[in-house]
Design a protein around this motif. Sequence first.
Motif, PDB file in Angstrom:
ATOM      1  N   GLY A  18       0.814  -1.214   0.000  1.00 26.24           N
ATOM      2  CA  GLY A  18       0.000   0.000   0.000  1.00 26.24           C
ATOM      3  C   GLY A  18       0.852   1.271   0.000  1.00 26.24           C
ATOM      4  O   GLY A  18       2.009   1.268   0.426  1.00 26.24           O
ATOM      5  N   ASP A  62      -4.467  -1.030  -1.455  1.00 25.53           N
ATOM      6  CA  ASP A  62      -5.116  -0.085  -0.542  1.00 25.53           C
ATOM      7  C   ASP A  62      -6.642  -0.225  -0.494  1.00 25.53           C
ATOM      8  O   ASP A  62      -7.325   0.635   0.076  1.00 25.53           O
ATOM      9  CB  ASP A  62      -4.760   1.347  -0.959  1.00 25.53           C
ATOM     10  CG  ASP A  62      -3.321   1.701  -0.598  1.00 25.53           C
ATOM     11  OD1 ASP A  62      -2.947   1.540   0.574  1.00 25.53           O
ATOM     12  OD2 ASP A  62      -2.568   2.127  -1.506  1.00 25.53           O
ATOM     13  N   ARG A  87      -5.240   3.563  -7.154  1.00 31.21           N
ATOM     14  CA  ARG A  87      -6.440   3.292  -6.372  1.00 31.21           C
ATOM     15  C   ARG A  87      -7.720   3.296  -7.218  1.00 31.21           C
ATOM     16  O   ARG A  87      -8.785   2.924  -6.744  1.00 31.21           O
ATOM     17  CB  ARG A  87      -6.531   4.295  -5.208  1.00 31.21           C
ATOM     18  CG  ARG A  87      -5.319   4.164  -4.270  1.00 31.21           C
ATOM     19  CD  ARG A  87      -5.629   4.575  -2.871  1.00 31.21           C
ATOM     20  NE  ARG A  87      -6.781   3.857  -2.351  1.00 31.21           N
ATOM     21  CZ  ARG A  87      -7.389   4.152  -1.217  1.00 31.21           C
ATOM     22  NH1 ARG A  87      -6.935   5.145  -0.478  1.00 31.21           N
ATOM     23  NH2 ARG A  87      -8.438   3.470  -0.800  1.00 31.21           N
TER      24      ARG A  87
END
Length: 258
Positions: A18, A62, A87
């Motif tokens: 992440g 994430d 993302r």
Amino acid sequence: MPSRHALVRRPGPRLAEGLVTHMDRRPVDVALALRQWEAYVQVLHDHGWRTTEVAPADDCPDAVFVEDTMVVFRNVALLARSGADSRRPELPAAREAAEALGCSLNAVRAPGTLDGGDVLKVGDTLYVGRGCRTNLDGVRQLRAAFEPLGARVIAVPVSRVLHLKSAVTALPDGTVIGYPPLVEDSSVFPHFRPVLEESGAHVVLLGGDALLMAASAPRTAQLFTRLGYRPVPVDISEFEKREGCVTCLSVRLRALTE
Ligand SMILES: NC(=O)NCCC[C@H](N)C(=O)O
């Protein structure tokens, strides 16, 4: 009566990859992260919340930080468009989950960028952080989506932390709480109370006087107890190592017709 329904998304096997922006990368224990996530979801259930799991996105490190995928005001979900390219593949399943719950959908479009973690709701006021993940066009689109529904949108500069809600959240009475070294300008909030720890600035309102907060902020928990609240600590150490906080692990839907 407000609904108590939350979207959550279980952490995937790549959590350790992440993003980190404002902190050094430290090793993450993925198995421990899963146990911490389960305990977080259990706290929601223990306080009368129903949860819907967004389908996992195991290629997206994430994805567990599901709050960033949307902003919900009344029954309208504005699907975000993250300022972090990696993302954006988190979006489709989040969209499906919001749709399945009966939310009306809108979406941030290019060139706008916006992360849900940049939007703090206090009553009908939406404070939006203008920082590394949310740009001016994202702020404009947030305004266009929600001001016709009665929201008041106030942009706030954010440069010391990842998201606005990494710096400030709000207590049930509307007092905005923040850890002063990370708050650029507390004067934009009509009622501001400083807290003693960085993660003490993050609360999820569970209902009544109960506040879900990180176990890493014990002195702030004592302060909230003295103010008449009931802190419910959860250990989210593995998510904190990837710049997550208690708010970003769920999307709270408080205006659903169920
Ligand atoms: N709303 C939030 O505070 N989200 C945390 C996101 C952390 C994640 N590692 C990221 O950089 O996007």
